[in-house]
Motif scaffolding. Structure first.
Motif, mmCIF file in Angstrom:
data_model
loop_
_atom_site.group_PDB
_atom_site.id
_atom_site.type_symbol
_atom_site.label_atom_id
_atom_site.label_comp_id
_atom_site.label_asym_id
_atom_site.label_seq_id
_atom_site.Cartn_x
_atom_site.Cartn_y
_atom_site.Cartn_z
ATOM 1 N N LEU A 1 14.283 -1.492 2.698
ATOM 2 C CA LEU A 1 13.002 -1.745 2.339
ATOM 3 C C LEU A 1 12.258 -0.383 1.958
ATOM 4 O O LEU A 1 11.930 0.160 0.779
ATOM 5 N N PHE A 2 12.652 0.773 2.696
ATOM 6 C CA PHE A 2 12.187 2.160 2.590
ATOM 7 C C PHE A 2 13.128 2.766 1.279
ATOM 8 O O PHE A 2 12.325 3.602 0.570
ATOM 9 N N GLY A 3 14.299 2.337 1.105
ATOM 10 C CA GLY A 3 15.068 2.919 -0.031
ATOM 11 C C GLY A 3 14.591 2.429 -1.266
ATOM 12 O O GLY A 3 14.330 3.095 -2.205
ATOM 13 N N MET A 4 14.081 1.117 -1.328
ATOM 14 C CA MET A 4 13.560 0.651 -2.584
ATOM 15 C C MET A 4 12.120 1.331 -2.886
ATOM 16 O O MET A 4 11.970 1.788 -3.932
ATOM 17 N N ILE A 5 11.302 1.287 -1.818
ATOM 18 C CA ILE A 5 9.942 1.874 -2.009
ATOM 19 C C ILE A 5 10.241 3.634 -2.546
ATOM 20 O O ILE A 5 9.635 4.056 -3.303
ATOM 21 N N ASN A 6 10.954 4.317 -1.673
ATOM 22 C CA ASN A 6 11.205 5.689 -1.829
ATOM 23 C C ASN A 6 11.790 5.973 -3.240
ATOM 24 O O ASN A 6 11.663 6.886 -3.789
ATOM 25 N N SER A 7 12.685 5.208 -3.734
ATOM 26 C CA SER A 7 13.338 5.308 -5.041
ATOM 27 C C SER A 7 12.524 5.394 -6.284
ATOM 28 O O SER A 7 12.449 5.803 -7.302
ATOM 29 N N ILE A 8 11.084 4.962 -5.941
ATOM 30 C CA ILE A 8 10.049 4.996 -6.815
ATOM 31 C C ILE A 8 9.842 6.191 -7.521
ATOM 32 O O ILE A 8 9.638 6.612 -8.699
ATOM 33 N N GLY B 1 6.031 3.019 -18.587
ATOM 34 C CA GLY B 1 5.503 1.618 -19.131
ATOM 35 C C GLY B 1 5.087 0.706 -18.064
ATOM 36 O O GLY B 1 4.914 -0.473 -18.590
ATOM 37 N N LEU B 2 4.546 1.040 -16.704
ATOM 38 C CA LEU B 2 4.272 -0.024 -15.827
ATOM 39 C C LEU B 2 2.945 0.478 -15.089
ATOM 40 O O LEU B 2 2.903 1.926 -14.926
ATOM 41 N N GLU B 3 2.244 -0.347 -14.922
ATOM 42 C CA GLU B 3 1.067 -0.137 -14.212
ATOM 43 C C GLU B 3 1.320 -0.242 -12.607
ATOM 44 O O GLU B 3 2.315 -0.808 -12.296
ATOM 45 N N ARG B 4 0.562 0.523 -11.751
ATOM 46 C CA ARG B 4 0.760 0.617 -10.420
ATOM 47 C C ARG B 4 0.952 -0.549 -9.743
ATOM 48 O O ARG B 4 1.767 -0.946 -9.108
ATOM 49 N N ARG C 1 0.653 -1.307 -0.076
ATOM 50 C CA ARG C 1 -0.048 0.077 0.087
ATOM 51 C C ARG C 1 0.749 1.280 0.018
ATOM 52 O O ARG C 1 0.523 2.310 -0.465
ATOM 53 N N THR C 2 1.974 1.392 0.660
ATOM 54 C CA THR C 2 2.873 2.317 0.723
ATOM 55 C C THR C 2 3.260 2.733 -0.641
ATOM 56 O O THR C 2 3.448 3.917 -1.139
ATOM 57 N N ALA C 3 3.668 1.671 -1.372
ATOM 58 C CA ALA C 3 4.016 1.819 -2.785
ATOM 59 C C ALA C 3 3.111 2.292 -3.709
ATOM 60 O O ALA C 3 3.081 3.067 -4.584
#
Length: 197
Positions: A157-164, A176-179, A92-94
């Motif tokens: 984990l936060f680094g991966m999510i926040n890098s989005i 190119g990508l759906e959520r 949900r955060t992503a």
């Protein structure tokens, strides 16, 4: 359609323009004149809706924070094993990050130079601590690998999510990508590595 092309505007469209300008110029580098030009309205028209740029900043980062904290109150974040709640909150955060992309981008870029920025950073840390508590609970329940340091896992984990925010563009904006593809990948990559085999 930009604000300059509009005959009318609302507090919501004014906020959207302000967020774009804050991200482009930085909050400190943005003046009311910059906001006025970007919105295509006079400074006095902006002041009709807000006291100043810091109020716009507070509304913008508040929107992002409300979205994140709202996740923690959803049923999927409140019941079940901690690892299941953690996966739910991660997904949900992503999703919230992508749905509120400009607002979360701005939240992640505040540096603490104003009272509003310090407030936002403190609230972000509070959210991070709540997720860290879920990681600890999942580890205590024996569902996470014992050989992974939880502080490191939290940061990664936060680094991966926040890098989005740095690379994601909505599909309808030419991305190119759906959520759901992105959220699925985040959960799969994180928890295939974190879950105990």
């Amino acid at each position: 359609m930009t604000m300059a092309q509009r005959d009318t505007y609302t507090p919501e469209t004014l906020l959207a323009v302000a967020v774009e300008v804050f991200i482009e110029r930085g909050y400190d580098g943005t003046s009311m004149e910059h906001l006025s030009r970007a919105a295509g309205i006079s400074k006095s028209s902006i002041y009709h809706h807000v006291r100043g740029k810091e109020e716009l900043l507070r509304r913008a980062v508040g929107r992002a924070l409300d979205g994140l904290f709202g996740i923690l109150e959803e049923p999927g974040a409140e019941g079940g094993r901690a690892v299941e709640r953690l996966e739910y909150v991660t997904r949900r955060t992503a999703e919230v990050l992508m749905a509120e992309l400009p607002y979360v981008t701005l939240l992640l870029r505040v540096r603490g130079n104003t009272q509003t920025e310090r407030w936002a950073m403190e609230r972000r840390r509070e959210f991070d601590h709540r997720v860290t508590d879920l990681l600890k609970a999942a580890a205590a329940e024996g569902d996470l690998r014992a050989d992974v340091d939880l502080r490191l896992a939290t940061r990664l984990l936060f680094g991966m999510i926040n890098s989005i925010v740095e690379w994601y563009r909505p599909k309808d904006d030419g991305g190119g990508l759906e959520r759901d593809q992105v959220a699925d990948a985040v959960v799969r990559l994180a928890f295939d590595g974190l879950r105990r085999a």
